[in-house]
Write an enzyme that holds these catalytic residues in place. Structure first.
Site: not given
Length: 271
Positions: A158, A162
């Site tokens: 993640y 991102k």
């Protein structure tokens, strides 16, 4: 440019619009007078939001090349022109912490990369040439995360994807901003969504400053249209954290390690 001028009667697309931040963004766009196409992998939720807002529903996977092509083509037919594209769809990993996240299989990394980063790349490929050729420009908005600026404990896939999403948005802005294409990155911390509720031991960390309702995130984005700023920070303190990370990196990392120790204790993780 104020919200009314930027959004009224504009053709807008929102991905991940069935729930949470995406649904809140779609509602604000409708309230500001935009004409809407909404997308979500959850077809029922997508159609429900479309019915509520008088929008066109295009359910499907906006991360794949085929899905993006279908979305852009259908939205262009419905709207005449896509003026605003909100690349909001995103996923998190299985809320893994510590070393377990390092061992996430390649399939998890690949899916996160496709949805959290490559979906933006594919959408920009489809939209930017037309925006440049007709001279009318466009607005490309990425819903990233404070994790893309600060690093997210617990989930390497993640955090990395991102960061990549923010990096791609920065590249778009630097490359095309002088040619009429406005690029923005929305980077919230904790938001009251299904993702937060399902984040397990990370919930307290994500909510450390305040878990905002999705509507507050949408409002912050609408407010940002006054100056078209690149970084949209629903949690203003993220700007201070970002500056500290850049200018006091060793101190920042030491603080992050302390937070990781607390997280390890909370989850019973071992070295």
């Amino acid at each position: 440019m104020g919200a009314g001028q930027a959004l009224s009667d504009k053709g807008a697309v929102v991905t991940g619009a069935g729930h949470g931040i995406g649904r809140a963004l779609a509602r604000r766009l409708a309230a500001e007078g935009a004409r809407l196409v909404v997308n979500d992998l959850d077809a029922d939720a997508c159609r429900a939001v479309a019915e509520e807002l008088g929008a066109t529903a295009v359910p499907g996977d906006c991360a794949t090349a085929e899905g993006v092509a279908h979305l852009v083509s259908t939205a262009t037919d419905a709207l005449g022109r896509i003026d605003v594209f909100l690349a909001n769809a995103g996923i998190d990993a299985a809320h893994q912490t510590g070393v377990d996240s390092l061992q996430a299989p390649d399939e998890v990394w690949d899916r996160m990369l496709q949805v959290n980063t490559m979906a933006h790349v594919r959408a920009a490929r489809a939209l930017v040439p037309g925006w440049l050729s007709d001279g009318q420009g466009g607005r490309f908005v990425v819903t990233a995360s404070a994790a893309g600026l600060l690093t997210m404990l617990g989930s390497a896939p993640y955090s990395v994807t991102k960061h990549a999403a923010v990096g791609f948005a920065e590249w778009l802005s630097a490359t095309y901003g002088h040619r009429g294409i406005t690029v923005q990155a929305i980077c919230p911390q904790g938001v009251q969504t299904r993702m937060l509720e399902q984040s397990g031991p990370l919930k307290d960390l994500l909510s450390r400053d305040e878990a905002l309702p999705p509507e507050a995130v949408a409002q912050t984005w609408v407010d940002s249209l006054d100056d078209d700023r690149f970084l949209v920070l629903p949690h203003p303190e993220v700007g201070d954290y970002y500056a500290a990370r850049a200018t006091q990196n060793e101190r920042w990392l030491a603080g992050m390690r302390k937070l990781q120790v607390a997280l390890d204790r909370a989850t019973g993780a071992t070295a």
